[in-house]
Scaffold this motif. Structure first.
Motif, PDB file in Angstrom:
ATOM      1  N   ARG A   8       1.221  17.385 -12.925  1.00 61.25           N
ATOM      2  CA  ARG A   8       0.985  18.809 -12.682  1.00 61.25           C
ATOM      3  C   ARG A   8       2.146  19.662 -13.169  1.00 61.25           C
ATOM      4  N   ARG A   9       3.358  19.152 -13.028  1.00 53.17           N
ATOM      5  CA  ARG A   9       4.525  19.950 -13.413  1.00 53.17           C
ATOM      6  C   ARG A   9       4.817  19.878 -14.902  1.00 53.17           C
ATOM      7  N   LYS A  10       4.823  18.678 -15.447  1.00 51.20           N
ATOM      8  CA  LYS A  10       5.165  18.488 -16.853  1.00 51.20           C
ATOM      9  C   LYS A  10       4.048  17.689 -17.510  1.00 51.20           C
ATOM     10  N   ARG A  11       3.168  18.378 -18.169  1.00 52.35           N
ATOM     11  CA  ARG A  11       1.997  17.723 -18.735  1.00 52.35           C
ATOM     12  C   ARG A  11       2.357  16.716 -19.822  1.00 52.35           C
ATOM     13  N   ARG A  12       2.945  17.184 -20.903  1.00 54.31           N
ATOM     14  CA  ARG A  12       3.169  16.340 -22.083  1.00 54.31           C
ATOM     15  C   ARG A  12       4.250  15.282 -21.827  1.00 54.31           C
ATOM     16  N   SER A  13       5.405  15.705 -21.321  1.00 57.99           N
ATOM     17  CA  SER A  13       6.484  14.740 -21.086  1.00 57.99           C
ATOM     18  C   SER A  13       6.148  13.807 -19.921  1.00 57.99           C
ATOM     19  N   GLY A  14       5.383  14.283 -18.955  1.00 58.23           N
ATOM     20  CA  GLY A  14       4.963  13.440 -17.845  1.00 58.23           C
ATOM     21  C   GLY A  14       4.028  12.333 -18.304  1.00 58.23           C
ATOM     22  N   LEU A  15       3.124  12.676 -19.214  1.00 58.97           N
ATOM     23  CA  LEU A  15       2.216  11.670 -19.750  1.00 58.97           C
ATOM     24  C   LEU A  15       2.982  10.620 -20.549  1.00 58.97           C
ATOM     25  N   THR A  16       3.964  11.069 -21.331  1.00 55.99           N
ATOM     26  CA  THR A  16       4.783  10.132 -22.097  1.00 55.99           C
ATOM     27  C   THR A  16       5.543   9.200 -21.162  1.00 55.99           C
ATOM     28  N   LEU A  17       6.119   9.743 -20.103  1.00 54.89           N
ATOM     29  CA  LEU A  17       6.866   8.926 -19.145  1.00 54.89           C
ATOM     30  C   LEU A  17       5.952   7.904 -18.459  1.00 54.89           C
ATOM     31  N   LEU A  18       4.740   8.310 -18.075  1.00 58.14           N
ATOM     32  CA  LEU A  18       3.814   7.384 -17.431  1.00 58.14           C
ATOM     33  C   LEU A  18       3.367   6.277 -18.385  1.00 58.14           C
ATOM     34  N   VAL A  19       3.181   6.612 -19.663  1.00 59.10           N
ATOM     35  CA  VAL A  19       2.814   5.589 -20.641  1.00 59.10           C
ATOM     36  C   VAL A  19       3.947   4.588 -20.820  1.00 59.10           C
ATOM     37  N   VAL A  20       5.193   5.064 -20.847  1.00 55.04           N
ATOM     38  CA  VAL A  20       6.345   4.169 -20.985  1.00 55.04           C
ATOM     39  C   VAL A  20       6.469   3.257 -19.758  1.00 55.04           C
ATOM     40  N   ILE A  21       6.277   3.808 -18.579  1.00 53.58           N
ATOM     41  CA  ILE A  21       6.356   3.007 -17.357  1.00 53.58           C
ATOM     42  C   ILE A  21       5.252   1.952 -17.344  1.00 53.58           C
ATOM     43  N   ASN A  22       4.022   2.346 -17.723  1.00 53.11           N
ATOM     44  CA  ASN A  22       2.925   1.381 -17.761  1.00 53.11           C
ATOM     45  C   ASN A  22       3.165   0.291 -18.797  1.00 53.11           C
ATOM     46  N   ALA A  23       3.759   0.657 -19.939  1.00 58.95           N
ATOM     47  CA  ALA A  23       4.059  -0.347 -20.965  1.00 58.95           C
ATOM     48  C   ALA A  23       5.119  -1.328 -20.463  1.00 58.95           C
TER      49      ALA A  23
ATOM     50  N   ILE B 180       0.820  -1.210   0.000  1.00 53.89           N
ATOM     51  CA  ILE B 180       0.000   0.000   0.000  1.00 53.89           C
ATOM     52  C   ILE B 180       0.860   1.268   0.000  1.00 53.89           C
ATOM     53  N   PRO B 181       1.916   1.385   0.813  1.00 51.66           N
ATOM     54  CA  PRO B 181       2.736   2.602   0.731  1.00 51.66           C
ATOM     55  C   PRO B 181       3.396   2.787  -0.637  1.00 51.66           C
ATOM     56  N   ALA B 182       3.803   1.698  -1.281  1.00 48.72           N
ATOM     57  CA  ALA B 182       4.423   1.825  -2.606  1.00 48.72           C
ATOM     58  C   ALA B 182       3.413   2.344  -3.618  1.00 48.72           C
ATOM     59  N   PHE B 183       2.194   1.832  -3.584  1.00 45.81           N
ATOM     60  CA  PHE B 183       1.172   2.325  -4.499  1.00 45.81           C
ATOM     61  C   PHE B 183       0.810   3.770  -4.203  1.00 45.81           C
ATOM     62  N   LEU B 184       0.774   4.130  -2.921  1.00 47.94           N
ATOM     63  CA  LEU B 184       0.471   5.502  -2.539  1.00 47.94           C
ATOM     64  C   LEU B 184       1.550   6.456  -3.038  1.00 47.94           C
ATOM     65  N   LEU B 185       2.813   6.076  -2.874  1.00 46.43           N
ATOM     66  CA  LEU B 185       3.911   6.919  -3.366  1.00 46.43           C
ATOM     67  C   LEU B 185       3.895   7.020  -4.889  1.00 46.43           C
ATOM     68  N   ALA B 186       3.593   5.936  -5.564  1.00 44.51           N
ATOM     69  CA  ALA B 186       3.526   5.972  -7.026  1.00 44.51           C
ATOM     70  C   ALA B 186       2.402   6.885  -7.498  1.00 44.51           C
ATOM     71  N   THR B 187       1.272   6.850  -6.814  1.00 41.71           N
ATOM     72  CA  THR B 187       0.153   7.711  -7.185  1.00 41.71           C
ATOM     73  C   THR B 187       0.493   9.177  -6.957  1.00 41.71           C
ATOM     74  N   ILE B 188       1.094   9.471  -5.817  1.00 42.34           N
ATOM     75  CA  ILE B 188       1.483  10.855  -5.525  1.00 42.34           C
ATOM     76  C   ILE B 188       2.521  11.330  -6.536  1.00 42.34           C
ATOM     77  N   GLY B 189       3.476  10.471  -6.854  1.00 33.04           N
ATOM     78  CA  GLY B 189       4.482  10.834  -7.855  1.00 33.04           C
ATOM     79  C   GLY B 189       3.879  11.090  -9.214  1.00 33.04           C
ATOM     80  N   ALA B 190       2.903  10.296  -9.618  1.00 37.14           N
ATOM     81  CA  ALA B 190       2.255  10.489 -10.915  1.00 37.14           C
ATOM     82  C   ALA B 190       1.471  11.791 -10.946  1.00 37.14           C
ATOM     83  N   VAL B 191       0.789  12.114  -9.842  1.00 34.71           N
ATOM     84  CA  VAL B 191       0.028  13.367  -9.789  1.00 34.71           C
ATOM     85  C   VAL B 191       0.962  14.566  -9.859  1.00 34.71           C
ATOM     86  N   VAL B 192       2.054  14.521  -9.107  1.00 36.53           N
ATOM     87  CA  VAL B 192       3.012  15.626  -9.128  1.00 36.53           C
ATOM     88  C   VAL B 192       3.639  15.763 -10.509  1.00 36.53           C
ATOM     89  N   LEU B 193       3.988  14.647 -11.128  1.00 36.65           N
ATOM     90  CA  LEU B 193       4.580  14.674 -12.463  1.00 36.65           C
ATOM     91  C   LEU B 193       3.613  15.249 -13.489  1.00 36.65           C
TER      92      LEU B 193
END
Length: 144
Positions: A23-38, A8-21
């Motif tokens: 908010r700060r970098k919209r386009r490149s953050g989305l690309t990074l999250l898609v690569v991580i999910n793939a 649960i803490p790992a998932f919570l940290l991953a969620t917080i990290g994704a939200v922060v990413l």
């Protein structure tokens, strides 16, 4: 402690990290999250492929006690799964029933406060659905 509670803490940290990413970098953050999910999906598919292509496990020595234990536990697992489905289904049904009857009871009591007893009886009957599922589960576990 259950191993899933430790994740649960790992998932919570991953969620917080994704939200922060995001908010700060919209386009490149989305690309990074898609690569991580793939990458996670590729790893999961590799794990499933390895599990499906693996041969059956063999034991070095089989005693009479383990052979009888292996033959008697076949229907017990099905009964336990059926008990879990009975409890889950009845609990979900009861939650919907209590939600609808509870909101209707509160609306009726706001107009006529003297019908409190009758309204709570209807909500209690809706909660009884979950108890019926629990009774069925106990019966199924007893037969396992």
């Amino acid at each position: 402690m259950n191993i899933w509670l430790g994740t649960i803490p790992a998932f919570l940290l991953a969620t917080i990290g994704a939200v922060v990413l995001m908010r700060r970098k919209r386009r490149s953050g989305l690309t990074l999250l898609v690569v991580i999910n793939a990458a996670i999906m590729a790893g999961a598919l590799a794990l499933v492929a390895a599990a499906l292509t693996a041969g059956p496990a063999t034991a070095a020595t089989v005693t009479a006690a383990t052979a009888t234990a292996a033959t008697t536990t076949g229907s017990g697992g099905s009964a336990l799964i059926a008990a879990a489905i009975a409890v889950a289904g009845s609990s979900l049904g009861a939650s919907f029933a209590v939600a609808y009857t509870g909101s209707a009871a509160l609306a009726a009591m706001s107009e006529r406060p003297e019908i409190f007893g009758r309204a709570m009886v209807v909500v209690g009957l809706a909660e009884g659905i979950a108890i019926y599922g629990l009774i069925i589960a106990i019966i199924l576990i007893g037969q396992a």
